[in-house]
Design a protein around this motif. Sequence first.
Motif, mmCIF file in Angstrom:
data_model
loop_
_atom_site.group_PDB
_atom_site.id
_atom_site.type_symbol
_atom_site.label_atom_id
_atom_site.label_comp_id
_atom_site.label_asym_id
_atom_site.label_seq_id
_atom_site.Cartn_x
_atom_site.Cartn_y
_atom_site.Cartn_z
ATOM 1 N N LYS A 181 0.824 -1.206 0.000
ATOM 2 C CA LYS A 181 0.000 0.000 0.000
ATOM 3 C C LYS A 181 0.860 1.259 0.000
ATOM 4 N N LEU A 182 1.987 1.206 0.689
ATOM 5 C CA LEU A 182 2.903 2.340 0.760
ATOM 6 C C LEU A 182 3.872 2.386 -0.418
ATOM 7 N N VAL A 183 3.693 1.468 -1.368
ATOM 8 C CA VAL A 183 4.553 1.365 -2.562
ATOM 9 C C VAL A 183 6.005 1.171 -2.149
ATOM 10 N N ILE A 184 6.200 0.311 -1.146
ATOM 11 C CA ILE A 184 7.542 -0.099 -0.751
ATOM 12 C C ILE A 184 7.797 -1.428 -1.440
ATOM 13 N N HIS A 185 8.609 -1.411 -2.490
ATOM 14 C CA HIS A 185 8.755 -2.593 -3.332
ATOM 15 C C HIS A 185 9.539 -3.707 -2.656
ATOM 16 N N GLN A 186 10.409 -3.335 -1.688
ATOM 17 C CA GLN A 186 11.169 -4.370 -0.996
ATOM 18 C C GLN A 186 11.150 -4.079 0.492
ATOM 19 N N ARG A 187 10.382 -4.872 1.232
ATOM 20 C CA ARG A 187 10.335 -4.705 2.680
ATOM 21 C C ARG A 187 11.614 -5.275 3.268
ATOM 22 N N ARG A 188 12.414 -4.419 3.888
ATOM 23 C CA ARG A 188 13.741 -4.823 4.331
ATOM 24 C C ARG A 188 13.708 -5.463 5.710
ATOM 25 N N GLY A 189 14.429 -6.560 5.856
ATOM 26 C CA GLY A 189 14.554 -7.205 7.152
ATOM 27 C C GLY A 189 15.596 -6.515 7.999
ATOM 28 N N GLY A 190 15.543 -6.769 9.303
ATOM 29 C CA GLY A 190 16.465 -6.112 10.208
ATOM 30 C C GLY A 190 17.921 -6.428 9.939
ATOM 31 N N GLY A 191 18.197 -7.636 9.424
ATOM 32 C CA GLY A 191 19.582 -8.010 9.178
ATOM 33 C C GLY A 191 20.186 -7.386 7.945
ATOM 34 N N GLN A 192 19.366 -6.686 7.156
ATOM 35 C CA GLN A 192 19.877 -6.135 5.906
ATOM 36 C C GLN A 192 20.839 -4.986 6.163
ATOM 37 N N SER A 193 21.834 -4.867 5.296
ATOM 38 C CA SER A 193 22.834 -3.822 5.437
ATOM 39 C C SER A 193 22.246 -2.454 5.107
ATOM 40 N N GLN A 194 22.768 -1.402 5.791
ATOM 41 C CA GLN A 194 22.387 -0.033 5.467
ATOM 42 C C GLN A 194 22.981 0.411 4.137
ATOM 43 N N PHE A 195 23.974 -0.283 3.637
ATOM 44 C CA PHE A 195 24.738 0.190 2.495
ATOM 45 C C PHE A 195 24.305 -0.485 1.207
ATOM 46 N N SER A 196 24.365 0.234 0.117
ATOM 47 C CA SER A 196 23.999 -0.273 -1.197
ATOM 48 C C SER A 196 25.204 -0.210 -2.121
ATOM 49 N N THR A 197 25.535 -1.330 -2.731
ATOM 50 C CA THR A 197 26.673 -1.355 -3.644
ATOM 51 C C THR A 197 26.460 -0.423 -4.824
#
Length: 316
Positions: A181-197
């Motif tokens: 509903k919020l158009v968040i295409h990928q709901r991120r889990g807590g273990g996911q890194s803050q950084f994007s390659t």
Amino acid sequence: MHTIGLLVFPNFQALGLAVSAVFEYANLMHPEKTYHFRLVSEHGGPVMTSQTFSVNTERLTDSTYDTLIVGGDNDCKLPSPELLNYLRESPKHIRRIAAICTGAFILAEAGLLDGKRATTHWLHSNAFRKFYPKVQLDEDKIFVTDGQIWTSAGLTAGIDLALAIVEKDLGLDVARQIARKLVIHQRRGGGQSQFSTLLELDAKSDRVQMVLSYVKENLKADLSVESLAEVANLSPRQFSRVFTEETGLPPAKAVERLRVESARLMMETGHHQIEIIARETGFGDRERMRQAFLRAYGQSPQSIQRISAGSARPSM
């Protein structure tokens, strides 16, 4: 009915208010209204944001809370001694206490994070470690839960934390519906890194950016220098030189990092077998993927998968 209090301070960042939308949609999409959201401050009344508009708040002590979320600001300012005392005693009467971004500094100052795992915005991690050495800071995580204490990274990560709260209260299906509903295409889990390659590579030309997009969308394909040079319409030698100058990494290393990031994302957001992840991300076999993970994270895929599984289902 769960009362959610979002505690804000003068000059707080307005983006932090976005967490309210998660609880609003939870009420709209669930058969029974579950959350009562209250915007609160120490004294109540208008509170100015860092963008120079104000919002109206209720006084913190005028209500009781199931969950209290402490917002952050740009300056990591600490609140009054009276408010710190209130927070110090809050675990006795509040089921869940959370902090968004630099709000972790406030929880740490109140002593609520001593001996616990926590995270905050990566930009402030060095200062946090200096001032609060008793906290087990994991600045690479989107959010971290340790008992009744929840902390998140930068402001948008507060949305991920709020979705995880809803998942804990109402189930995974409801959290996924809200994310859509919020158009968040990928709901991120807590273990996911803050950084994007992709963000770190920061290609300057459209030609190299096109190659990076091609790599991300075709991880299972042949991504040799020769193949990527064809995509860029350059000779292999020209392509390697231009790519390395713009991104700071040779093509093969960049491809490996993108594959590792994609594999880690699959681990954090699903329950795929290691062999399937290795195949879908272009490593071909689990040993090649294991070596790449050791180079990137110093941990095996199995270790990261176990950590992600634990973060995705926080216990209270």
